[in-house]
Design an enzyme around this catalytic site. Structure first.
Site, mmCIF file in Angstrom:
data_model
loop_
_atom_site.group_PDB
_atom_site.id
_atom_site.type_symbol
_atom_site.label_atom_id
_atom_site.label_comp_id
_atom_site.label_asym_id
_atom_site.label_seq_id
_atom_site.Cartn_x
_atom_site.Cartn_y
_atom_site.Cartn_z
ATOM 1 N N GLY A 54 0.499 -0.618 0.264
ATOM 2 C CA GLY A 54 -0.824 -0.015 0.448
ATOM 3 C C GLY A 54 -1.758 -0.338 -0.702
ATOM 4 O O GLY A 54 -1.385 -1.015 -1.663
ATOM 5 N N GLY A 62 2.384 4.962 -2.766
ATOM 6 C CA GLY A 62 1.293 5.876 -2.433
ATOM 7 C C GLY A 62 1.677 6.794 -1.289
ATOM 8 O O GLY A 62 2.839 6.854 -0.870
ATOM 9 N N GLY A 119 2.754 6.098 6.079
ATOM 10 C CA GLY A 119 2.863 5.153 7.178
ATOM 11 C C GLY A 119 1.534 4.683 7.747
ATOM 12 O O GLY A 119 1.504 3.984 8.753
ATOM 13 N N GLY A 137 -0.101 2.395 6.730
ATOM 14 C CA GLY A 137 -0.027 0.935 6.722
ATOM 15 C C GLY A 137 1.162 0.408 7.506
ATOM 16 O O GLY A 137 1.505 -0.776 7.402
ATOM 17 N N GLU A 153 9.869 1.946 3.634
ATOM 18 C CA GLU A 153 9.582 2.849 2.508
ATOM 19 C C GLU A 153 10.648 3.940 2.424
ATOM 20 O O GLU A 153 11.129 4.276 1.338
ATOM 21 C CB GLU A 153 8.200 3.483 2.692
ATOM 22 C CG GLU A 153 7.064 2.480 2.528
ATOM 23 C CD GLU A 153 5.689 3.062 2.806
ATOM 24 O OE1 GLU A 153 5.611 4.151 3.410
ATOM 25 O OE2 GLU A 153 4.700 2.436 2.412
HETATM 26 O O1 LIG Z 1 2.530 2.448 5.360
HETATM 27 C C1 LIG Z 1 1.867 2.604 4.351
HETATM 28 C C2 LIG Z 1 2.205 3.512 3.254
HETATM 29 O O2 LIG Z 1 2.844 4.685 3.635
HETATM 30 C C3 LIG Z 1 1.122 3.769 2.217
HETATM 31 O O3 LIG Z 1 1.795 4.195 1.082
HETATM 32 C C4 LIG Z 1 0.116 4.807 2.594
HETATM 33 O O4 LIG Z 1 -0.479 4.466 3.837
HETATM 34 C C5 LIG Z 1 -0.979 4.972 1.517
HETATM 35 O O5 LIG Z 1 -1.730 3.818 1.423
HETATM 36 P P1 LIG Z 1 -3.024 3.724 0.507
HETATM 37 O O6 LIG Z 1 -2.549 3.726 -0.903
HETATM 38 O O7 LIG Z 1 -3.674 2.422 0.913
HETATM 39 O O8 LIG Z 1 -3.883 4.909 0.838
#
Ligand SMILES: O=C[C@H](O)[C@H](O)[C@H](O)COP(=O)(O)O
Length: 218
Positions: A29, A82, A95, A97, A103
């Site tokens: 992410g 994240g 999730g 992303g 993860e």
């Molecule tokens: O599948 C993606 C993950 O769980 C990310 O950690 C989550 O979506 C947070 O992403 P971001 O840092 O872009 O907000």
């Protein structure tokens, strides 16, 4: 500070949790990307990384950081990632992303989960952000019907195939007060690979980016 500056600050702060000469678990992410970029600056002090997505693997490799297969390592002191939401018990919803399953696997192996977030992600109750569920494609309709029975509103995430070749159903309309119970119930639906609640395996440390600096919450 902008949201991106807060993400960069927590990405940098997480470096303090990376032991020398270790293999480090790396998430996915926009916030994890800042951690990867900070990790590149100390790459001579680590053996390398394991990663939760093909996108993060590519970013790590672009920095010349060696990437290992999780099956080839015996211990993982730390996983940094994240979240889409995190509550005060350090239970997370992840999730956005589509990387939730890998993860969760790496988080299960890691001794410590360091969650890095800007302050917009800290919530009292999880569920305003739609809860992602990774599903085997042929089970899509069955899983959607079962989610309705649990009180959720399922939405197929069009055009998205996970790194594992599956689809994502996002569950809207949940106010998640019993996160561990819901995590278990969703995982019991046949055809579900996993869901984006990280309630059984919570974060150990939250590094929260705020206008007043990075706060550490344990
Ligand atoms: O599948 C993606 C993950 O769980 C990310 O950690 C989550 O979506 C947070 O992403 P971001 O840092 O872009 O907000």
């Amino acid at each position: 500070m902008t949201q991106n500056e807060l993400k960069e600050a927590v990405g940098r702060a997480a470096i303090a949790y990376v032991p020398e000469n270790c293999i480090v678990g790396v998430g996915t992410g926009s916030t994890a990307n800042y951690f990867i970029d900070a990790l590149a600056e100390i790459k001579g002090q680590i053996q390398g990384a394991v990663s939760s997505s093909e996108a993060s693997v590519a970013r790590l490799k672009s920095h010349g950081i060696p990437v290992f297969d999780l099956n080839t390592i015996n211990e993982l002191p730390v996983y940094v990632d994240g979240a889409d939401e995190i509550n005060h018990q350090l239970q997370m919803l992840k999730g956005g992303g589509a990387a939730l399953t890998r993860e969760k696997i790496i988080a299960a192996v890691a001794e410590q989960f360091i969650c890095i977030c800007d302050e917009s992600k800290l919530v009292d109750v999880l569920g305003k952000f739609p809860l992602p569920v990774e599903v085997i494609p042929m089970a899509r309709s069955h899983v959607a019907r079962e989610i309705v029975k649990l009180g959720g509103h399922p939405a197929y995430r069009e055009g998205v195939i996970t790194d594992n070749g599956n689809i994502i159903i996002d569950v809207h309309g949940l106010s998640i007060s019993q996160a561990t119970e819901l995590e278990t119930k969703l995982n019991q639906i046949v055809g579900v690979v996993t869901n984006g609640l990280f309630a059984h395996r919570r974060a150990d440390v939250l590094l929260l980016g705020t206008a007043n600096g990075v706060k550490t919450i344990k």
